[in-house]
Design an enzyme around this catalytic site. Structure first.
Site, PDB file in Angstrom:
ATOM      1  N   GLY A 300       0.805  -1.209   0.000  1.00  0.00           N
ATOM      2  CA  GLY A 300       0.000   0.000   0.000  1.00  0.00           C
ATOM      3  C   GLY A 300       0.841   1.262   0.000  1.00  0.00           C
ATOM      4  O   GLY A 300       1.938   1.295  -0.556  1.00  0.00           O
ATOM      5  N   HIS A 301       0.319   2.288   0.655  1.00  0.00           N
ATOM      6  CA  HIS A 301       0.950   3.605   0.658  1.00  0.00           C
ATOM      7  C   HIS A 301       2.342   3.565   1.286  1.00  0.00           C
ATOM      8  O   HIS A 301       3.270   4.192   0.803  1.00  0.00           O
ATOM      9  CB  HIS A 301       0.044   4.585   1.415  1.00  0.00           C
ATOM     10  CG  HIS A 301       0.398   6.013   1.239  1.00  0.00           C
ATOM     11  ND1 HIS A 301       0.396   6.650   0.016  1.00  0.00           N
ATOM     12  CD2 HIS A 301       0.775   6.960   2.144  1.00  0.00           C
ATOM     13  CE1 HIS A 301       0.743   7.919   0.168  1.00  0.00           C
ATOM     14  NE2 HIS A 301       0.985   8.132   1.450  1.00  0.00           N
TER      15      HIS A 301
END
Length: 324
Positions: A300-301
């Site tokens: 993810g981020h």
């Protein structure tokens, strides 16, 4: 004569034992690479424009420099694992911006919290360290900070390593809508929605959503970030930067022109499950820099939490071809 021979043999044995002990001690207290002993990471503070700027530093100064610029709501802490992976090959530096991590956090009355001003402070930080050339690793907020510096000082940039740092509208995720609403119309309702991004649930969500395996994400990652966010007055600092985020989108075209003109060596590494800055934002870099090398990781981020080893290998391979 026999006594002299015995003494000589004892001396040789003692010297060899000392060498073995010294090597063992070095491996315990630091790392040994090519017979050079260095500490993996040091924690330093330097005065820049009246502010104490905290930074992590590792590796040998004589080697190529990588400056790692962190995102929201993190600090140089997000690079703790990657730095130890890269320190054997590079001189790595990761500062905390004003208002983040261990750096000074003056009130907005004493320091203007805009991305322009953060970039000026970090540019002065780089100058204070007498760095003339560097690769920039940029993630999230590191994008607008690093790209502002690059457009002012193109001669400083050796290459870009871009990890979930957006510079194209096609990379803006739907999850950003509450922040967009706050930028466009600041009132009690939009501020309340924006403040959600300062809460533990949101910080934890940023780290765990899209992760390949959430059990691989160390809890201290989001707990440390939240500690800094929860400091008295830090909410006002973060809201000021939220309001200024539109200034980054306004500069996208300028950054595209920079990419097209200078064609900096570019390695794009993207957590493909990021909901803030989506995968199309990674592919978009090829529009203005066709030679950009793009890799997706199953994260993810904050993809480094799980994939720092994989990312370090990509960086070492990339820079070995681009930076001499």
């Amino acid at each position: 004569m026999k006594i002299k021979i015995i003494l000589l043999m004892l001396t040789i044995v003692s010297v060899n034992q000392f060498k073995l002990y010294a090597k063992f001690s070095a491996e315990q207290n630091g790392k040994v690479k090519n017979n050079i002993i260095y500490n993996p990471v040091q924690y330093k503070t330097i005065l820049v424009d009246g502010l104490n700027i905290f930074y992590r530093e590792a590796g040998e100064i004589a080697k190529p420099t990588i400056i790692l610029l962190h995102g929201f709501p993190s600090s140089s802490h997000m690079y703790r694992n990657l730095m130890t992976e890269l320190a054997g090959n590079y001189h790595v530096i990761a500062p905390d911006y004003p208002g983040f991590g261990q750096s000074s956090a003056p009130t907005p009355e004493k320091y203007q919290y805009t991305f322009d001003n953060l970039s000026v402070t970090i540019e002065h930080f780089i100058d204070k360290l007498k760095i003339k050339k560097a690769s920039f690793y940029i993630q999230d907020y590191g994008g607008p900070v690093g790209l502002r510096i690059a457009t002012r000082r193109p001669e400083l940039i050796q290459s870009f390593i871009i990890q979930n740092a957006n510079a194209y509208v096609e990379g803006l995720g739907e999850i950003l809508k509450p922040l967009t609403a706050y930028i466009e119309n600041q009132n009690t309702e939009t501020e309340k929605a924006a403040r959600f991004f300062l809460m533990l649930d949101a910080t934890k969500w940023q780290y765990l959503t899209g992760a390949e395996n959430s059990e691989n994400v160390a809890p201290e990652s989001y707990i440390v970030d939240q500690y800094y966010l929860d400091r008295a007055g830090n909410d006002v600092i973060q809201l000021a930067l939220f309001r200024d985020y539109g200034s980054n989108i306004a500069l996208y075209e300028k950054w595209h022109q920079y990419f097209a003109k200078y064609q900096p060596p570019m390695l794009v590494i993207w957590g493909k499950n990021d909901q803030f800055f989506t995968a199309p934002g990674a592919n978009a870099y090829k529009k203005d820099n066709p030679s950009a090398e793009i890799h997706f990781v199953n994260g993810g981020h904050f993809a480094l939490e799980e994939h720092y080893s994989e990312v370090s290998k990509l960086i070492i391979n990339f820079l070995s071809k681009k930076i001499k």
